[in-house]
Design a protein around this motif. Structure first.
Motif, PDB file in Angstrom:
ATOM      1  N   ASP A 132      46.067  47.061  39.144  1.00 48.77           N
ATOM      2  CA  ASP A 132      45.650  48.177  38.307  1.00 48.77           C
ATOM      3  C   ASP A 132      44.120  48.267  38.230  1.00 48.77           C
ATOM      4  O   ASP A 132      43.529  48.287  37.156  1.00 48.77           O
ATOM      5  CB  ASP A 132      46.242  48.017  36.901  1.00 48.77           C
ATOM      6  CG  ASP A 132      46.123  49.311  36.102  1.00 48.77           C
ATOM      7  OD1 ASP A 132      46.041  50.379  36.740  1.00 48.77           O
ATOM      8  OD2 ASP A 132      46.089  49.241  34.853  1.00 48.77           O
ATOM      9  N   PHE A 133      43.509  48.290  39.407  1.00 54.72           N
ATOM     10  CA  PHE A 133      42.043  48.325  39.469  1.00 54.72           C
ATOM     11  C   PHE A 133      41.598  49.770  39.685  1.00 54.72           C
ATOM     12  O   PHE A 133      42.048  50.437  40.625  1.00 54.72           O
ATOM     13  CB  PHE A 133      41.557  47.432  40.614  1.00 54.72           C
ATOM     14  CG  PHE A 133      40.068  47.243  40.650  1.00 54.72           C
ATOM     15  CD1 PHE A 133      39.410  46.596  39.619  1.00 54.72           C
ATOM     16  CD2 PHE A 133      39.325  47.714  41.723  1.00 54.72           C
ATOM     17  CE1 PHE A 133      38.038  46.416  39.655  1.00 54.72           C
ATOM     18  CE2 PHE A 133      37.951  47.538  41.758  1.00 54.72           C
ATOM     19  CZ  PHE A 133      37.301  46.884  40.715  1.00 54.72           C
ATOM     20  N   ASN A 134      40.720  50.229  38.801  1.00 58.33           N
ATOM     21  CA  ASN A 134      40.263  51.617  38.806  1.00 58.33           C
ATOM     22  C   ASN A 134      39.646  52.009  40.159  1.00 58.33           C
ATOM     23  O   ASN A 134      38.737  51.362  40.654  1.00 58.33           O
ATOM     24  CB  ASN A 134      39.222  51.747  37.691  1.00 58.33           C
ATOM     25  CG  ASN A 134      38.856  53.184  37.431  1.00 58.33           C
ATOM     26  OD1 ASN A 134      38.917  54.023  38.339  1.00 58.33           O
ATOM     27  ND2 ASN A 134      38.485  53.471  36.203  1.00 58.33           N
ATOM     28  N   LYS A 151      34.855  43.158  35.929  1.00 60.11           N
ATOM     29  CA  LYS A 151      34.403  42.193  36.944  1.00 60.11           C
ATOM     30  C   LYS A 151      35.533  41.235  37.293  1.00 60.11           C
ATOM     31  O   LYS A 151      35.773  40.919  38.456  1.00 60.11           O
ATOM     32  CB  LYS A 151      33.205  41.394  36.424  1.00 60.11           C
ATOM     33  CG  LYS A 151      31.911  42.161  36.481  1.00 60.11           C
ATOM     34  CD  LYS A 151      30.754  41.310  35.983  1.00 60.11           C
ATOM     35  CE  LYS A 151      29.536  42.183  35.794  1.00 60.11           C
ATOM     36  NZ  LYS A 151      28.509  41.550  34.974  1.00 60.11           N
ATOM     37  N   LYS A 152      36.217  40.745  36.258  1.00 60.62           N
ATOM     38  CA  LYS A 152      37.304  39.793  36.477  1.00 60.62           C
ATOM     39  C   LYS A 152      38.434  40.445  37.263  1.00 60.62           C
ATOM     40  O   LYS A 152      39.024  39.862  38.161  1.00 60.62           O
ATOM     41  CB  LYS A 152      37.841  39.277  35.136  1.00 60.62           C
ATOM     42  CG  LYS A 152      36.851  38.404  34.380  1.00 60.62           C
ATOM     43  CD  LYS A 152      36.446  37.205  35.205  1.00 60.62           C
ATOM     44  CE  LYS A 152      35.423  36.322  34.544  1.00 60.62           C
ATOM     45  NZ  LYS A 152      35.911  35.536  33.417  1.00 60.62           N
ATOM     46  N   ARG A 153      38.706  41.681  36.941  1.00 57.03           N
ATOM     47  CA  ARG A 153      39.767  42.389  37.645  1.00 57.03           C
ATOM     48  C   ARG A 153      39.393  42.637  39.102  1.00 57.03           C
ATOM     49  O   ARG A 153      40.234  42.611  39.995  1.00 57.03           O
ATOM     50  CB  ARG A 153      40.023  43.721  36.960  1.00 57.03           C
ATOM     51  CG  ARG A 153      41.433  43.772  36.431  1.00 57.03           C
ATOM     52  CD  ARG A 153      41.753  45.145  36.018  1.00 57.03           C
ATOM     53  NE  ARG A 153      41.812  45.181  34.567  1.00 57.03           N
ATOM     54  CZ  ARG A 153      42.466  46.129  33.919  1.00 57.03           C
ATOM     55  NH1 ARG A 153      43.078  47.082  34.592  1.00 57.03           N
ATOM     56  NH2 ARG A 153      42.486  46.130  32.622  1.00 57.03           N
ATOM     57  N   ASN A 154      38.100  42.857  39.304  1.00 59.70           N
ATOM     58  CA  ASN A 154      37.619  43.054  40.677  1.00 59.70           C
ATOM     59  C   ASN A 154      37.814  41.778  41.500  1.00 59.70           C
ATOM     60  O   ASN A 154      38.150  41.833  42.682  1.00 59.70           O
ATOM     61  CB  ASN A 154      36.139  43.457  40.655  1.00 59.70           C
ATOM     62  CG  ASN A 154      35.650  43.980  42.008  1.00 59.70           C
ATOM     63  OD1 ASN A 154      36.458  44.311  42.874  1.00 59.70           O
ATOM     64  ND2 ASN A 154      34.342  44.034  42.180  1.00 59.70           N
ATOM     65  N   GLY A 175      37.424  36.953  28.735  1.00 62.41           N
ATOM     66  CA  GLY A 175      36.888  38.308  28.831  1.00 62.41           C
ATOM     67  C   GLY A 175      37.965  39.353  29.077  1.00 62.41           C
ATOM     68  O   GLY A 175      37.660  40.535  29.182  1.00 62.41           O
ATOM     69  N   LEU A 176      39.204  38.940  29.182  1.00 65.19           N
ATOM     70  CA  LEU A 176      40.290  39.906  29.361  1.00 65.19           C
ATOM     71  C   LEU A 176      41.074  40.042  28.059  1.00 65.19           C
ATOM     72  O   LEU A 176      41.387  39.043  27.410  1.00 65.19           O
ATOM     73  CB  LEU A 176      41.249  39.434  30.459  1.00 65.19           C
ATOM     74  CG  LEU A 176      40.760  39.418  31.901  1.00 65.19           C
ATOM     75  CD1 LEU A 176      41.888  38.997  32.826  1.00 65.19           C
ATOM     76  CD2 LEU A 176      40.225  40.787  32.309  1.00 65.19           C
ATOM     77  N   ASP A 177      41.390  41.278  27.694  1.00 62.46           N
ATOM     78  CA  ASP A 177      42.266  41.440  26.536  1.00 62.46           C
ATOM     79  C   ASP A 177      43.705  41.188  26.992  1.00 62.46           C
ATOM     80  O   ASP A 177      43.974  41.015  28.177  1.00 62.46           O
ATOM     81  CB  ASP A 177      42.098  42.825  25.892  1.00 62.46           C
ATOM     82  CG  ASP A 177      42.428  43.944  26.860  1.00 62.46           C
ATOM     83  OD1 ASP A 177      43.345  43.763  27.695  1.00 62.46           O
ATOM     84  OD2 ASP A 177      41.776  45.000  26.786  1.00 62.46           O
TER      85      ASP A 177
END
Ligand code: ADP
Ligand code: MG
Lengths: 253, 443
Positions: A132-134, A151-154, A175-177
């Motif tokens: 689910d990366f924009n 950044k973490k998702r990237n 840093g992630l909800d």
């Protein structure tokens, strides 16, 4: 897959890792927990080949090859991936452009033909959805102006794109909800297979509720002081690390 | 006395001035003759600048003047109508009104001059009677820091005058191609005057190339007036033969509501370049942008000196200069911003970032801010560094080789300036050139 034996490493003359043994087999998920400053990121850095770290003793084998002999890019091409605790921002280097270069460098190393533009696009779309990366972020400069969570998702998006054999996640959960955490964990679970392995560094056991580890290690003072099943993570959550530190200290005395 | 050069060259300068004063200069307007005399005596007092002159502290011109240079004021006789080679110069593929200035003279036959009365492109020697020309040419300048300008004013016989009429928008840039092809060691003195009349809008590209096999020194100066509401984009493409040495002095007066954008891109090639770029903001609501990239190699010396003089309130100036120094090259950046007491609500930004790509390269960076108004937003930053090792490690940890990683980072660093270029064709040309220059360069 990965065999670490009696690994000692120092940075600027200070010994940080003081004799680590670790054996990771294909299909396994290992978790490393431990207090701040215990050397978790240092271990990840040594695995990825960061030059500031000097290995003073011990060995690391990756699929039978001497990992310490390889430059960072060779390690990556051999199949090691590090999701950084603090991913850097690189203005002017496009996220997607750099990934394409990386993928094809890795493929060349494995004697595979480069991906066609179509294949690359296909993979991008698919993996983007997986974590689910924009899609707007995909086309931007690498991490430039991204939020901590983005950044973490990237990092996980890149993991999905590069298909490593061993993925090391260094505090990807911080840093992630909770929603983002679940998405990242789902992504990892989908990528996980019999042929790859994960080393998940985390501070909290929260992430381990979603990505269930086979083995949990506790790193304290540059050593693995305890290893156990996933229940160990829960115990740590309840009791904190102090009892272990004392334990470790007693052992060395 | 002119301690910097040998006596032959000194004598030549003196004799040339005398000859010209008795020759072509004697038919020039009297005010011009007096102005030239003043410039000549200033130059005789100053001589060529030495490193004792604060403005030339890091730029020793002495080695670049050491040649058997000849000042050739009456080129027509020598040129003998032989057409200069025009095959090779940087920027040739750009679609523009290309104007060939061969050994200082416009070659109208080869040039593609805009077919309109709204744009004037002509020799300076034919422009003295043109309205406003002389006063622009004769603007008072500080010779003490610019001895080359004093010499230029005293001795120039050639140059181009460009004027774009009120409210006229030119559809393509004018590309001035300064070519020389002489066999002598030629010391060129060139003067350009550009006037952008009220509300006009146009772009000027300048390239310099020497196809001759001997050393070539270009001492050029340009006087620019940007009238109210006019927009003028000025590109200097500095890439060419290694036997070129040059001092390019550019003075710009901007009047109210005008915009002037200068893009100076220097690549490996020319042995020595000194760019002086001085902007005087004499009205309100002015915008000025100065973008520079110097990518230096070999034993090159590239020096950019800028001055933005905020004389009126409500103006904005922005300077972004970036440098990558390779091999044994040297670079200098000196950026001065002066804000007068009445120039309230001024925004003045200046940024100079440098990367040393070799242990033998060097750079001197000096911001100078002199601010005498209180309602001013001013920022400046100057950095000299290597490539970010964290960024390089990140790329390598993804499988990208060290050299490829370096080239990605260096391109990113330089592209930051290139992406400010409005004209897409020029942007592409320069981006390609950056990539070409940086690919395969070993640290
Ligand atoms: N580049 C470095 N130079 C000096 N000390 C370092 C460096 N990197 C890490 N350290 C030290 O090594 C220890 C372990 O750090 P780190 O591996 O980041 O721990 P963790 O990730 O477990 O919080 C800390 O004491 C830290 O200060
Ligand atoms: Mg850490």
């Amino acid at each position: 897959m990965l065999k670490i034996k009696n690994l000692h490493a120092s940075v600027e003359g200070n010994e940080i890792l003081k004799g680590i043994d670790l054996d990771i087999k294909p299909g396994e998920i290992h978790a490393i927990m431990g207090p701040n400053g215990s050397g978790k990121s240092s271990l990840a850095s040594v695995l990825a080949g960061k030059e500031e770290y000097e290995v003073t003793e011990g060995s690391i084998e990756f699929e039978g090859k001497d990992l310490l002999d390889m430059d960072p890019e060779i390690r990556a091409r051999e199949g090691i991936f590090l999701a950084f605790q603090y991913p850097v921002e690189i203005p002017g280097v496009s996220n997607i452009g750099f990934l394409k270069t990386a993928i094809n460098d890795i493929r060349e190393h494995r004697q595979l033909p480069p991906l066609t533009a179509k294949e690359f696009l296909q993979r991008t779309k698919e993996r983007q959805k997986l974590v689910d990366f924009n899609s707007k972020l995909v086309n931007r400069s690498l991490n430039e102006g991204f939020s901590g969570g983005e950044k973490k998702r990237n990092e996980i998006f890149q993991l999905a794109m590069l298909e490593p054999k061993l993925a090391i996640l260094d505090e990807t959960d911080s840093g992630l909800d909770i929603d983002a955490l679940r998405i990242v964990a789902d992504g990892v679970n989908k990528i996980q297979s019999e042929n790859n392995a994960f080393l998940i560094i985390t501070h909290y056991q929260r992430l381990l509720e979603y990505i269930v580890p086979d083995i949990v290690h506790v790193l304290a003072g540059g050593k693995i002081v305890k290893s156990g099943t996933k229940e160990l993570a829960l115990e740590l959550e309840e009791k904190g690390y102090d009892w272990l530190k004392e334990d470790a200290l007693n052992k060395t005395v | 006395m002119l301690a910097q050069v040998d006596t032959d060259f000194q004598e030549q300068i003196t004799n040339t001035f005398e000859d010209l004063s008795n020759g072509v200069f004697s038919s020039e307007p009297e005010s011009l003759q007096n102005w030239r005399k003043e410039a000549f005596s200033a130059f005789m007092d100053l001589g060529f600048p030495t490193i004792k002159n604060e403005d030339w502290k890091y730029t020793n011109v002495k080695p670049y003047l050491k040649s058997n240079f000849t000042i050739i004021p009456n080129l027509q006789e020598i040129q003998n109508g032989i057409p200069a080679k025009t095959e090779n110069f940087f920027g040739k593929e750009l679609s523009a009104y290309t104007v060939y200035v061969v050994n200082g003279k416009i070659n109208f036959e080869k040039s593609n001059v805009p077919d309109t009365n709204s744009v004037r492109i002509q020799e300076i020697s034919e422009s003295y009677a043109t309205d406003g020309f002389l006063s622009r040419l004769k603007c008072k300048r500080d010779y003490s820091i610019n001895p080359f300008l004093a010499l230029n004013n005293a001795l120039f016989t050639q140059g181009i005058y460009i004027e774009v009429e009120k409210n006229f928008q030119l559809d393509k840039p004018i590309h001035l191609v300064h070519l020389s092809d002489l066999d002598q060691e030629y010391f060129q003195l060139a003067k350009n005057v550009v006037i952008a009349r009220q509300g006009s809008h146009f772009e000027l590209i300048e390239s310099v190339e020497n196809t001759g096999h001997n050393n070539f020194f270009r001492n050029a100066s340009t006087e620019i007036l940007v009238e109210p509401n006019a927009t003028f984009n000025h590109y200097k493409l500095q890439k060419g033969s290694e036997n070129i040495r040059m001092v390019e002095h550019t003075e710009v007066e901007q009047q109210a509501d005008s915009q002037y954008n200068n893009y100076t891109f220097t690549f490996p090639g020319y042995q020595f370049v000194r760019n002086n770029l001085n902007l005087a903001l004499t009205g309100s609501n002015i915008e000025s942008h100065m973008y520079g990239l110097y990518l230096t190699g070999g034993k090159q010396l590239v020096d950019n000196h800028t001055l933005v003089d905020h004389q009126q309130p409500h103006c904005e100036s922005n300077q972004l200069y970036k440098g990558i120094m390779m091999d044994k090259s040297r670079a200098v950046f000196n950026g001065k911003v002066y804000v007068h007491p009445i120039a309230q609500i001024t925004n003045a930004f200046q940024q100079n970032n440098n990367i040393l790509f070799s242990d033998n390269a060097s750079v001197y960076s000096k911001p100078q801010l002199e601010i005498f108004a209180d309602d001013v937003k001013c920022s400046h930053g100057s950095t000299i560094g290597q490539l970010d090792p964290e960024a390089l490690f990140y790329l390598r940890a993804r499988g990208i080789s060290e050299s490829e990683g370096r080239s990605l980072l260096v391109n990113a660093f330089a592209f930051d300036v290139a992406e400010k270029i409005e004209n897409p064709e020029i942007r592409e040309l320069l981006e390609n050139e950056i990539s070409k220059t940086m690919t395969g360069v070993e640290y």
